[in-house]
Design a protein around this motif. Structure first.
Motif, short mmCIF file in Angstrom:
data_model
loop_
_atom_site.label_atom_id
_atom_site.label_comp_id
_atom_site.label_asym_id
_atom_site.label_seq_id
_atom_site.Cartn_x
_atom_site.Cartn_y
_atom_site.Cartn_z
N PHE A 121 -0.50 1.04 4.96
CA PHE A 121 -0.57 2.12 3.98
C PHE A 121 0.58 2.00 3.00
CE2 PHE A 121 0.77 6.27 2.43
CZ PHE A 121 -0.38 6.66 1.77
N PHE A 122 1.78 1.81 3.51
CA PHE A 122 2.94 1.75 2.62
C PHE A 122 3.08 0.39 1.93
CE2 PHE A 122 4.23 5.24 5.44
CZ PHE A 122 4.44 6.20 4.46
N ARG A 123 2.53 -0.65 2.51
CA ARG A 123 2.63 -1.98 1.91
C ARG A 123 1.54 -2.24 0.88
NH1 ARG A 123 2.83 -7.64 5.21
NH2 ARG A 123 3.22 -8.98 3.43
N ARG A 124 0.35 -1.64 1.07
CA ARG A 124 -0.78 -1.95 0.19
C ARG A 124 -1.47 -0.73 -0.38
NH1 ARG A 124 -1.95 -5.95 4.46
NH2 ARG A 124 -1.51 -7.95 3.51
N TRP A 125 -1.95 0.09 0.52
CA TRP A 125 -2.91 1.11 0.11
C TRP A 125 -2.31 2.16 -0.81
CZ3 TRP A 125 -4.55 1.66 5.88
CH2 TRP A 125 -5.19 0.49 6.27
N LEU A 126 -1.04 2.47 -0.67
CA LEU A 126 -0.41 3.43 -1.58
C LEU A 126 -0.40 2.91 -3.00
CD1 LEU A 126 0.99 6.13 -1.92
CD2 LEU A 126 3.16 5.02 -1.33
N ILE A 127 -0.15 1.62 -3.16
CA ILE A 127 -0.18 1.03 -4.51
C ILE A 127 -1.60 1.05 -5.06
CG2 ILE A 127 0.12 -1.12 -5.80
CD1 ILE A 127 2.65 -1.56 -4.23
N TYR A 128 -2.59 0.79 -4.21
CA TYR A 128 -3.97 0.86 -4.67
C TYR A 128 -4.28 2.28 -5.19
CZ TYR A 128 -4.64 -3.35 -1.74
OH TYR A 128 -4.56 -4.58 -1.15
N LEU A 129 -3.86 3.28 -4.44
CA LEU A 129 -4.08 4.68 -4.86
C LEU A 129 -3.37 4.98 -6.17
CD1 LEU A 129 -3.74 6.59 -1.48
CD2 LEU A 129 -5.81 6.32 -2.84
N LEU A 130 -2.12 4.57 -6.27
CA LEU A 130 -1.36 4.82 -7.50
C LEU A 130 -2.00 4.13 -8.70
CD1 LEU A 130 2.27 4.44 -6.12
CD2 LEU A 130 1.18 6.55 -6.90
N ALA A 131 -2.46 2.90 -8.51
CA ALA A 131 -3.09 2.17 -9.61
C ALA A 131 -4.38 2.85 -10.05
CB ALA A 131 -3.37 0.73 -9.19
N VAL A 132 -5.18 3.30 -9.10
CA VAL A 132 -6.44 3.97 -9.45
C VAL A 132 -6.15 5.27 -10.18
CG1 VAL A 132 -8.44 5.16 -8.46
CG2 VAL A 132 -7.79 2.90 -7.62
N ILE A 133 -5.18 6.04 -9.70
CA ILE A 133 -4.86 7.33 -10.33
C ILE A 133 -4.27 7.14 -11.71
CG2 ILE A 133 -3.32 9.32 -10.16
CD1 ILE A 133 -3.73 9.14 -7.08
N MET A 134 -3.38 6.16 -11.86
CA MET A 134 -2.71 5.97 -13.15
C MET A 134 -3.61 5.34 -14.20
SD MET A 134 1.17 4.96 -12.10
CE MET A 134 1.76 4.98 -13.80
N THR A 135 -4.44 4.38 -13.80
CA THR A 135 -5.26 3.69 -14.79
C THR A 135 -6.57 4.41 -15.07
OG1 THR A 135 -6.34 2.31 -13.11
CG2 THR A 135 -4.35 1.43 -14.14
#
Length: 136
Positions: A65-79
Motif C-alpha cells: 500500500f505504501f510502496r505502490r498503491w498510495l501513489i496509484y491513488l494520488l495519481a488518479v486523484i490528481m490527474t
C-alpha cells in the motif's frame, strides 16, 4: 498547523514519489543479488516462518500500500484521467496477484512478476513526477 501544510501538498507528494523511486531503483540495482540470495536459501530455512500466516499477508499488503498503491491513488486523484485510472487498476491487480500468489520461497525463485511490476512502477512514478512538475 494547517497553514504549514496548505499549498505544499504537491511538494510532499513529490518527496514521497522520490523516496519510493529511490527504493524501487535500489531494488532494481540489487535484483541480481537478491535472486542469487534466494537460490542459496534451502527449503528447510523457509520453515522458520509460516508463509500462509495472516500476519505475513497483512504485512505484505501494508508494505505494498505504501510502496505502490498510495501513489496509484494520488495519481488518479490528481490527474483525473481515465487512462491513468486504467493503468493504475492493471498495476494494482498485477501487484496484488504477486503478493497473494508468490509468497513461498519456491515461487519467489521462479517468478519474475515482481521485477516487472517494479519496472512499471519506476516508469509510472517518473511520469507522475513529470506531471506534477509541469503542473507546478
Amino acid at each position: 498547523m494547517t497553514e504549514m501544510v496548505a499549498g505544499l501538498e504537491e511538494m510532499y507528494i513529490l518527496i514521497y514519489c522520490f523516496l519510493i523511486l529511490w527504493i524501487n531503483i535500489d531494488y532494481l540495482r540489487d535484483h541480481a543479488n537478491i535472486k542469487k540470495g534466494l537460490n542459496e536459501i534451502y527449503s528447510e530455512d523457509e520453515l522458520l516462518f509460516n508463509p500462509h500466516d495472516i500476519s505475513i499477508a497483512t504485512m505484505g499488503l501494508a508494505f505494498n500500500f505504501f510502496r505502490r498503491w498510495l501513489i496509484y491513488l494520488l495519481a488518479v486523484i490528481m490527474t483525473e484521467s481515465m487512462m491513468v485510472l486504467m493503468i493504475s487498476i492493471v498495476l494494482f491487480i498485477v501487484s496484488l496477484y504477486d503478493i497473494l500468489f508468490n509468497y513461498t520461497l519456491e515461487k519467489l525463485r521462479k517468478a519474475n512478476i515482481g521485477l516487472y511490476v517494479i519496472i512499471a512502477d519506476v516508469i509510472y512514478i517518473s511520469i507522475f513526477v513529470i506531471y506534477i512538475f509541469l503542473r507546478m
